[in-house]
Design a protein around this motif. Structure first.
Motif, PDB file in Angstrom:
ATOM      1  N   PRO A 208       1.386 -10.477  18.525  1.00 58.83           N
ATOM      2  CA  PRO A 208       1.260  -9.970  17.156  1.00 58.83           C
ATOM      3  C   PRO A 208       1.615  -8.499  16.971  1.00 58.83           C
ATOM      4  CG  PRO A 208      -0.572 -11.413  17.655  1.00 58.83           C
ATOM      5  CD  PRO A 208       0.163 -11.210  18.930  1.00 58.83           C
ATOM      6  N   GLY A 209       1.319  -7.641  17.944  1.00 60.81           N
ATOM      7  CA  GLY A 209       1.650  -6.224  17.782  1.00 60.81           C
ATOM      8  C   GLY A 209       3.138  -5.994  17.645  1.00 60.81           C
ATOM      9  N   ASP A 210       3.909  -6.566  18.559  1.00 59.58           N
ATOM     10  CA  ASP A 210       5.366  -6.413  18.497  1.00 59.58           C
ATOM     11  C   ASP A 210       5.938  -7.079  17.247  1.00 59.58           C
ATOM     12  OD1 ASP A 210       5.547  -4.976  20.877  1.00 59.58           O
ATOM     13  OD2 ASP A 210       5.708  -6.802  22.087  1.00 59.58           O
ATOM     14  N   GLU A 211       5.362  -8.222  16.862  1.00 56.17           N
ATOM     15  CA  GLU A 211       5.845  -8.908  15.663  1.00 56.17           C
ATOM     16  C   GLU A 211       5.595  -8.056  14.423  1.00 56.17           C
ATOM     17  OE1 GLU A 211       7.487 -12.527  13.845  1.00 56.17           O
ATOM     18  OE2 GLU A 211       7.675 -11.401  15.716  1.00 56.17           O
ATOM     19  N   PHE A 212       4.450  -7.374  14.375  1.00 56.14           N
ATOM     20  CA  PHE A 212       4.172  -6.493  13.245  1.00 56.14           C
ATOM     21  C   PHE A 212       5.162  -5.330  13.209  1.00 56.14           C
ATOM     22  CE2 PHE A 212       1.898  -2.677  11.656  1.00 56.14           C
ATOM     23  CZ  PHE A 212       1.807  -3.056  10.322  1.00 56.14           C
ATOM     24  N   VAL A 213       5.459  -4.750  14.353  1.00 56.96           N
ATOM     25  CA  VAL A 213       6.436  -3.660  14.396  1.00 56.96           C
ATOM     26  C   VAL A 213       7.769  -4.125  13.808  1.00 56.96           C
ATOM     27  CG1 VAL A 213       7.784  -2.162  15.913  1.00 56.96           C
ATOM     28  CG2 VAL A 213       5.341  -2.492  16.341  1.00 56.96           C
ATOM     29  N   ARG A 214       8.206  -5.319  14.205  1.00 53.73           N
ATOM     30  CA  ARG A 214       9.494  -5.842  13.733  1.00 53.73           C
ATOM     31  C   ARG A 214       9.485  -6.112  12.232  1.00 53.73           C
ATOM     32  NH1 ARG A 214      11.809 -10.653  12.604  1.00 53.73           N
ATOM     33  NH2 ARG A 214       9.940 -11.855  13.097  1.00 53.73           N
ATOM     34  N   LEU A 215       8.426  -6.771  11.753  1.00 51.94           N
ATOM     35  CA  LEU A 215       8.378  -7.137  10.342  1.00 51.94           C
ATOM     36  C   LEU A 215       8.115  -5.933   9.443  1.00 51.94           C
ATOM     37  CD1 LEU A 215       6.432 -10.496  10.675  1.00 51.94           C
ATOM     38  CD2 LEU A 215       8.863 -10.187  10.187  1.00 51.94           C
ATOM     39  N   ALA A 216       7.337  -4.985   9.929  1.00 50.31           N
ATOM     40  CA  ALA A 216       7.100  -3.778   9.129  1.00 50.31           C
ATOM     41  C   ALA A 216       8.401  -3.000   8.934  1.00 50.31           C
ATOM     42  CB  ALA A 216       6.044  -2.901   9.804  1.00 50.31           C
ATOM     43  N   ALA A 217       9.258  -2.996   9.938  1.00 54.51           N
ATOM     44  CA  ALA A 217      10.545  -2.302   9.800  1.00 54.51           C
ATOM     45  C   ALA A 217      11.397  -2.941   8.715  1.00 54.51           C
ATOM     46  CB  ALA A 217      11.285  -2.317  11.139  1.00 54.51           C
ATOM     47  N   GLU A 218      11.231  -4.253   8.486  1.00 46.43           N
ATOM     48  CA  GLU A 218      11.990  -4.939   7.447  1.00 46.43           C
ATOM     49  C   GLU A 218      11.373  -4.734   6.068  1.00 46.43           C
ATOM     50  OE1 GLU A 218      12.084  -9.018   8.517  1.00 46.43           O
ATOM     51  OE2 GLU A 218      13.283  -8.717  10.354  1.00 46.43           O
TER      52      GLU A 218
ATOM     53  N   LEU B  48       0.811  -1.215   0.000  1.00 42.68           N
ATOM     54  CA  LEU B  48       0.000   0.000   0.000  1.00 42.68           C
ATOM     55  C   LEU B  48       0.846   1.266   0.000  1.00 42.68           C
ATOM     56  CD1 LEU B  48      -2.665  -1.147   2.604  1.00 42.68           C
ATOM     57  CD2 LEU B  48      -3.060  -0.790   0.157  1.00 42.68           C
ATOM     58  N   GLY B  49       2.074   1.161   0.486  1.00 43.18           N
ATOM     59  CA  GLY B  49       2.923   2.343   0.544  1.00 43.18           C
ATOM     60  C   GLY B  49       2.453   3.384   1.526  1.00 43.18           C
ATOM     61  N   ALA B  50       1.712   2.974   2.556  1.00 40.77           N
ATOM     62  CA  ALA B  50       1.209   3.931   3.543  1.00 40.77           C
ATOM     63  C   ALA B  50       2.367   4.531   4.335  1.00 40.77           C
ATOM     64  CB  ALA B  50       0.223   3.248   4.481  1.00 40.77           C
ATOM     65  N   HIS B  51       2.183   5.782   4.747  1.00 42.43           N
ATOM     66  CA  HIS B  51       3.223   6.457   5.526  1.00 42.43           C
ATOM     67  C   HIS B  51       3.193   6.036   6.985  1.00 42.43           C
ATOM     68  CE1 HIS B  51       3.533   8.863   1.949  1.00 42.43           C
ATOM     69  NE2 HIS B  51       2.316   9.353   2.105  1.00 42.43           N
ATOM     70  N   SER B  52       2.012   5.617   7.478  1.00 42.97           N
ATOM     71  CA  SER B  52       1.859   5.245   8.879  1.00 42.97           C
ATOM     72  C   SER B  52       0.941   4.036   8.979  1.00 42.97           C
ATOM     73  CB  SER B  52       1.250   6.399   9.695  1.00 42.97           C
ATOM     74  OG  SER B  52       2.047   7.562   9.641  1.00 42.97           O
ATOM     75  N   ALA B  53       1.092   3.293  10.066  1.00 50.52           N
ATOM     76  CA  ALA B  53       0.230   2.137  10.298  1.00 50.52           C
ATOM     77  C   ALA B  53      -0.067   2.011  11.781  1.00 50.52           C
ATOM     78  CB  ALA B  53       0.888   0.856   9.789  1.00 50.52           C
ATOM     79  N   VAL B  54      -1.252   1.488  12.076  1.00 47.28           N
ATOM     80  CA  VAL B  54      -1.652   1.160  13.444  1.00 47.28           C
ATOM     81  C   VAL B  54      -2.111  -0.295  13.438  1.00 47.28           C
ATOM     82  CG1 VAL B  54      -3.247   1.624  15.335  1.00 47.28           C
ATOM     83  CG2 VAL B  54      -2.349   3.535  13.971  1.00 47.28           C
ATOM     84  N   PRO B  55      -1.459  -1.184  14.186  1.00 50.09           N
ATOM     85  CA  PRO B  55      -1.930  -2.572  14.258  1.00 50.09           C
ATOM     86  C   PRO B  55      -3.164  -2.676  15.142  1.00 50.09           C
ATOM     87  CG  PRO B  55      -0.012  -2.268  15.673  1.00 50.09           C
ATOM     88  CD  PRO B  55      -0.210  -0.969  14.943  1.00 50.09           C
ATOM     89  N   VAL B  56      -4.158  -3.447  14.685  1.00 50.46           N
ATOM     90  CA  VAL B  56      -5.406  -3.639  15.424  1.00 50.46           C
ATOM     91  C   VAL B  56      -5.774  -5.128  15.381  1.00 50.46           C
ATOM     92  CG1 VAL B  56      -6.159  -1.291  14.869  1.00 50.46           C
ATOM     93  CG2 VAL B  56      -6.925  -3.181  13.426  1.00 50.46           C
ATOM     94  N   HIS B  57      -6.904  -5.461  16.000  1.00 50.03           N
ATOM     95  CA  HIS B  57      -7.449  -6.825  15.957  1.00 50.03           C
ATOM     96  C   HIS B  57      -6.474  -7.833  16.558  1.00 50.03           C
ATOM     97  CE1 HIS B  57      -9.784 -10.270  14.690  1.00 50.03           C
ATOM     98  NE2 HIS B  57     -10.636  -9.534  14.002  1.00 50.03           N
ATOM     99  N   TYR B  58      -6.028  -7.556  17.772  1.00 52.54           N
ATOM    100  CA  TYR B  58      -5.196  -8.504  18.520  1.00 52.54           C
ATOM    101  C   TYR B  58      -5.224  -8.063  19.983  1.00 52.54           C
ATOM    102  CZ  TYR B  58      -1.441  -5.161  19.393  1.00 52.54           C
ATOM    103  OH  TYR B  58      -0.721  -4.093  19.848  1.00 52.54           O
ATOM    104  N   GLY B  59      -4.863  -8.981  20.857  1.00 48.32           N
ATOM    105  CA  GLY B  59      -4.635  -8.621  22.249  1.00 48.32           C
ATOM    106  C   GLY B  59      -5.833  -8.067  22.981  1.00 48.32           C
TER     107      GLY B  59
END
Length: 257
Positions: A225-235, A196-207
């Motif tokens: 899942p939230g922390d995992e998304f942060v890690r993978l999004a950085a990659e 999507l090329g979004a400039h920002s993201a907020v993870p939802v639907h977990y925890g």
């Protein structure tokens, strides 16, 4: 004012843009069938205030009739086309302005335009119900373009039919230990963010919700899942800012223009 995102838990968010409050998949329950709210309080009364509520699909943790009934009379509610036939409880919500939409439809609410976009997800009212309605995502276009994915898997035309967007509210988990391909887990959500090329993201639907009796079973599937998304999004999408919120927390993501 700049767009402001508040995460209330599960898939429920408030998007404030151009003095319009948009509420996504309202779920104000402490318990839903076999699911119990394990983290975060039930959203406060102020969370129920919105000019328009968006319902992504018919599953009960996204289209929750008692939560919709708690909205102020006159609130507009966008639901997938066919929802009133499939969910008779919607017909009793006579105080709300319920409008059915399908992918490609646009609805103006004040100074924002809400665009319904496709999602790859089962559109039935489960566990029973032969009537189908399309699962949807929504793009809220005002000062920013904010994508609420609802529940979806990756699909080939995602970038074309959804983007471009500034902010992506992406599901990264669920309410149980297993997710099929019609969901985004942390890895697929990071891939969606890259597409999507979004400039920002907020993870939802977990925890937020977890099946009763499963507290000691695979607890990492609830918390991680939230922390995992942060890690993978950085990659996979290193140019995107990821805002991992706690329940009730809000953020004003920067919007590149």
């Amino acid at each position: 004012m700049p767009v402001e995102i508040t995460w209330w838990g599960h898939a429920t968010c408030t998007v404030e843009d151009s003095d319009v409050r948009v509420l996504t998949d309202p779920l104000f329950a402490r318990r839903l069938a076999h699911l119990r709210r394990r983290r975060g309080d039930v959203p406060p009364d102020d969370a129920r205030r919105a000019e328009v509520a968006l319902v992504s699909h018919l599953h009960a943790d996204h289209l929750h009739v008692p939560s919709l009934a708690a909205l102020a009379p006159g609130t507009r509610v966008l639901v997938p086309r066919g929802a009133r036939r499939a969910v008779p409880g919607l017909r009793r919500l006579s105080g709300l302005r319920i409008e059915e939409v399908a992918p490609g439809d646009t609805v103006r609410v004040g100074e924002v335009v809400v665009r319904a976009v496709p999602a790859r997800h089962d559109g039935r009212r489960l566990p029973v119900g032969p009537h189908r309605a399309p699962a949807l995502g929504y793009v809220v276009e005002g000062e920013a373009r904010t994508y609420f994915a609802g529940d979806t898997g990756l699909f080939a035309s995602m970038a074309e039919e959804v983007g471009p967007v500034d902010v992506a509210l992406l599901p990264v988990g669920g309410w149980g230990p297993y997710l099929g391909e019609e969901h985004l887990d942390a890895g697929r959500a990071a891939e969606a963010l890259a597409r999507l090329g979004a400039h920002s993201a907020v993870p939802v639907h977990y925890g937020t919700f977890w099946p009763i009796g499963m507290d000691a079973v695979r607890p990492h599937e609830f918390h991680a899942p939230g922390d995992e998304f942060v890690r993978l999004a950085a990659e996979r999408a290193p140019g995107a800012a990821v805002h991992k919120l706690g329940h009730g927390e809000r953020v004003r993501p920067e919007v590149a223009r």
